[in-house]
Design a protein around this motif. Structure first.
Motif, PDB file in Angstrom:
ATOM      1  N   THR A 102      -7.420  -5.656   1.556  1.00 21.76           N
ATOM      2  CA  THR A 102      -6.962  -5.363   0.193  1.00 21.76           C
ATOM      3  C   THR A 102      -5.514  -5.795   0.009  1.00 21.76           C
ATOM      4  OG1 THR A 102      -8.370  -3.420   0.173  1.00 21.76           O
ATOM      5  CG2 THR A 102      -6.626  -3.501  -1.482  1.00 21.76           C
ATOM      6  N   ALA A 103      -5.239  -6.445  -1.106  1.00 20.69           N
ATOM      7  CA  ALA A 103      -3.854  -6.817  -1.414  1.00 20.69           C
ATOM      8  C   ALA A 103      -3.531  -6.484  -2.857  1.00 20.69           C
ATOM      9  CB  ALA A 103      -3.631  -8.307  -1.166  1.00 20.69           C
ATOM     10  N   ASN A 104      -2.286  -6.056  -3.045  1.00 14.33           N
ATOM     11  CA  ASN A 104      -1.762  -5.780  -4.384  1.00 14.33           C
ATOM     12  C   ASN A 104      -0.526  -6.637  -4.664  1.00 14.33           C
ATOM     13  OD1 ASN A 104       0.293  -3.554  -5.965  1.00 14.33           O
ATOM     14  ND2 ASN A 104      -1.746  -3.877  -6.858  1.00 14.33           N
ATOM     15  N   THR A 105      -0.015  -7.273  -3.601  1.00 11.24           N
ATOM     16  CA  THR A 105       1.193  -8.100  -3.731  1.00 11.24           C
ATOM     17  C   THR A 105       1.025  -9.369  -2.887  1.00 11.24           C
ATOM     18  OG1 THR A 105       2.242  -7.167  -1.766  1.00 11.24           O
ATOM     19  CG2 THR A 105       2.662  -6.014  -3.864  1.00 11.24           C
ATOM     20  N   PHE A 106       1.910 -10.331  -3.141  1.00 10.37           N
ATOM     21  CA  PHE A 106       1.907 -11.557  -2.323  1.00 10.37           C
ATOM     22  C   PHE A 106       2.235 -11.220  -0.862  1.00 10.37           C
ATOM     23  CE2 PHE A 106       4.364 -15.321  -0.774  1.00 10.37           C
ATOM     24  CZ  PHE A 106       3.253 -16.138  -0.589  1.00 10.37           C
ATOM     25  N   GLU A 107       3.129 -10.245  -0.655  1.00 13.29           N
ATOM     26  CA  GLU A 107       3.472  -9.844   0.722  1.00 13.29           C
ATOM     27  C   GLU A 107       2.235  -9.332   1.462  1.00 13.29           C
ATOM     28  OE1 GLU A 107       6.319 -10.654   1.986  1.00 13.29           O
ATOM     29  OE2 GLU A 107       6.776 -11.395  -0.022  1.00 13.29           O
ATOM     30  N   ASN A 108       1.417  -8.544   0.770  1.00 14.84           N
ATOM     31  CA  ASN A 108       0.166  -8.051   1.385  1.00 14.84           C
ATOM     32  C   ASN A 108      -0.705  -9.235   1.794  1.00 14.84           C
ATOM     33  OD1 ASN A 108      -0.339  -5.415  -1.102  1.00 14.84           O
ATOM     34  ND2 ASN A 108       0.930  -5.368   0.738  1.00 14.84           N
ATOM     35  N   VAL A 109      -0.808 -10.230   0.914  1.00 11.35           N
ATOM     36  CA  VAL A 109      -1.660 -11.398   1.213  1.00 11.35           C
ATOM     37  C   VAL A 109      -1.152 -12.092   2.475  1.00 11.35           C
ATOM     38  CG1 VAL A 109      -2.412 -13.682   0.418  1.00 11.35           C
ATOM     39  CG2 VAL A 109      -2.240 -11.792  -1.219  1.00 11.35           C
ATOM     40  N   LYS A 110       0.149 -12.332   2.522  1.00  4.83           N
ATOM     41  CA  LYS A 110       0.719 -13.062   3.677  1.00  4.83           C
ATOM     42  C   LYS A 110       0.433 -12.311   4.975  1.00  4.83           C
ATOM     43  CE  LYS A 110       5.039 -14.018   2.782  1.00  4.83           C
ATOM     44  NZ  LYS A 110       6.352 -14.638   2.655  1.00  4.83           N
ATOM     45  N   ARG A 111       0.636 -10.980   4.932  1.00  5.89           N
ATOM     46  CA  ARG A 111       0.415 -10.169   6.129  1.00  5.89           C
ATOM     47  C   ARG A 111      -1.038 -10.276   6.589  1.00  5.89           C
ATOM     48  NH1 ARG A 111       0.726  -4.390   5.948  1.00  5.89           N
ATOM     49  NH2 ARG A 111       1.768  -4.614   3.950  1.00  5.89           N
ATOM     50  N   HIS A 112      -1.971 -10.206   5.641  1.00  7.49           N
ATOM     51  CA  HIS A 112      -3.394 -10.278   6.001  1.00  7.49           C
ATOM     52  C   HIS A 112      -3.758 -11.649   6.564  1.00  7.49           C
ATOM     53  CE1 HIS A 112      -4.012  -6.397   4.422  1.00  7.49           C
ATOM     54  NE2 HIS A 112      -4.316  -6.688   3.190  1.00  7.49           N
ATOM     55  N   VAL A 113      -3.196 -12.684   5.978  1.00  6.29           N
ATOM     56  CA  VAL A 113      -3.510 -14.039   6.439  1.00  6.29           C
ATOM     57  C   VAL A 113      -2.975 -14.236   7.855  1.00  6.29           C
ATOM     58  CG1 VAL A 113      -2.973 -16.485   6.044  1.00  6.29           C
ATOM     59  CG2 VAL A 113      -3.708 -15.041   4.139  1.00  6.29           C
ATOM     60  N   ASP A 114      -1.785 -13.709   8.123  1.00  7.46           N
ATOM     61  CA  ASP A 114      -1.182 -13.851   9.458  1.00  7.46           C
ATOM     62  C   ASP A 114      -2.054 -13.239  10.546  1.00  7.46           C
ATOM     63  OD1 ASP A 114       0.971 -15.187   8.504  1.00  7.46           O
ATOM     64  OD2 ASP A 114       2.344 -13.463   8.534  1.00  7.46           O
ATOM     65  N   VAL A 115      -2.795 -12.180  10.204  1.00 12.09           N
ATOM     66  CA  VAL A 115      -3.611 -11.516  11.232  1.00 12.09           C
ATOM     67  C   VAL A 115      -5.093 -11.897  11.135  1.00 12.09           C
ATOM     68  CG1 VAL A 115      -2.047  -9.594  11.629  1.00 12.09           C
ATOM     69  CG2 VAL A 115      -3.769  -9.403   9.820  1.00 12.09           C
ATOM     70  N   GLY A 116      -5.386 -12.910  10.322  1.00  9.50           N
ATOM     71  CA  GLY A 116      -6.730 -13.483  10.365  1.00  9.50           C
ATOM     72  C   GLY A 116      -7.760 -12.886   9.439  1.00  9.50           C
ATOM     73  N   ALA A 117      -7.337 -12.362   8.273  1.00  7.11           N
ATOM     74  CA  ALA A 117      -8.329 -11.895   7.294  1.00  7.11           C
ATOM     75  C   ALA A 117      -9.118 -13.096   6.765  1.00  7.11           C
ATOM     76  CB  ALA A 117      -7.638 -11.186   6.128  1.00  7.11           C
ATOM     77  N   ASP A 118     -10.404 -12.871   6.489  1.00 10.61           N
ATOM     78  CA  ASP A 118     -11.260 -13.954   5.988  1.00 10.61           C
ATOM     79  C   ASP A 118     -11.226 -14.073   4.472  1.00 10.61           C
ATOM     80  OD1 ASP A 118     -12.594 -14.888   8.477  1.00 10.61           O
ATOM     81  OD2 ASP A 118     -13.144 -12.763   8.562  1.00 10.61           O
ATOM     82  N   TYR A 119     -10.964 -12.962   3.815  1.00  8.32           N
ATOM     83  CA  TYR A 119     -10.819 -13.003   2.352  1.00  8.32           C
ATOM     84  C   TYR A 119      -9.937 -11.831   1.934  1.00  8.32           C
ATOM     85  CZ  TYR A 119     -13.911  -9.039   1.475  1.00  8.32           C
ATOM     86  OH  TYR A 119     -14.432  -7.765   1.430  1.00  8.32           O
TER      87      TYR A 119
END
Ligand SMILES: Cc1ncc(COP(=O)(O)OP(=O)(O)O)c(N)n1
Ligand SMILES: Cc1ncsc1CCOP(=O)(O)O
Ligand SMILES: [Mg+2]
Length: 207
Positions: A102-119
């Motif tokens: 789950t993301a609510n901000t661009f920072e959340n997105v970056k953090r998830h991508v760094d740890v390998g979220a698929d979507y």
């Protein structure tokens, strides 16, 4: 454009029937979300709904419960900002499970991508009673801003918009660059959830 249907408790339909109606309407991505239910009943529903998803060749993911997803061999899990960290879930599940964050901000997105979220499940789009303790509402502007920051930094993880979305919102939401939407209430409140799902699938270009 993908559609993820998310189950929610109602007096009208069981979790199983709501998933079945979404599948009958053409949805091929189901998230079993049973907030505040005991783990035994989540497991019992998951077993039945996963089998149904297999029959429809649909993807089946479970909200929050990483150990259950592994135990049952679900396709994946969805994890929010207060759930098991995605890095831990990835270490536990390995690379063959889908992990959504789950993301609510661009920072959340970056953090998830760094740890390998698929979507990414990005929201809420607007106020909804389906979830308590909502993060700040994003509206169309919020999606446009975060998606353009993602493009600027070359981040191409699929984003699913969520939160209070109805059929009428879909055209505008598509223009922000998301690759899917996640819906619950608008399908469950429809006079006929099967035909409403089919109408939405068509609008998303899957009809
Ligand atoms: C696709 C999708 N996006 C966001 C959420 C919300 O997850 P979370 O923030 O963990 O809240 P709960 O759903 O657990 O109440 C989701 N489930 N799915
Ligand atoms: C699980 C979740 N996370 C953010 S909003 C939401 C609820 C989505 O359901 P609805 O489509 O009924 O608003
Ligand atoms: Mg959660």
């Amino acid at each position: 454009m993908k559609l993820q249907f998310i189950t929610h408790f109602t007096d009208r339909y069981s979790y199983y029937d709501s998933a079945r109606m979404a599948l009958e309407g053409g949805c091929r991505w189901i998230q079993l979300r049973m907030k505040e239910a005991p783990i035994d009943s989540i497991e019992a529903e998951a077993i039945r709904i996963m089998k149904l998803c297999r029959d429809y060749k649909a993807t089946f993911i479970i909200d929050d419960h990483v150990e259950l997803a592994k135990k049952l061999g679900a396709d994946g899990v969805h994890l929010g900002l207060n759930d098991m960290p995605i890095a831990h879930a990835r270490a536990f599940l390995g690379k063959n499970f889908i992990i959504g964050g789950t993301a609510n901000t661009f920072e959340n997105v970056k953090r998830h991508v760094d740890v390998g979220a698929d979507y990414i499940g990005m929201g809420p789009f607007r106020y909804t009673t389906t979830k308590k303790n909502l993060s700040p509402l994003l509206g169309l502007e919020g999606y446009s801003n975060i998606l353009s920051q993602m493009r600027a930094e070359g981040i191409s993880v699929p984003v699913v918009a969520i939160g209070g979305i109805t059929y009428e919102d879909i055209g505008d939401i598509i223009t922000t660059g998301v690759s899917g939407i996640a819906l619950s209430g608008t399908i469950l409140r429809a006079a006929n959830p099967v035909t409403e799902t089919a109408r939405i699938m068509q609008k998303l270009g899957n009809g």
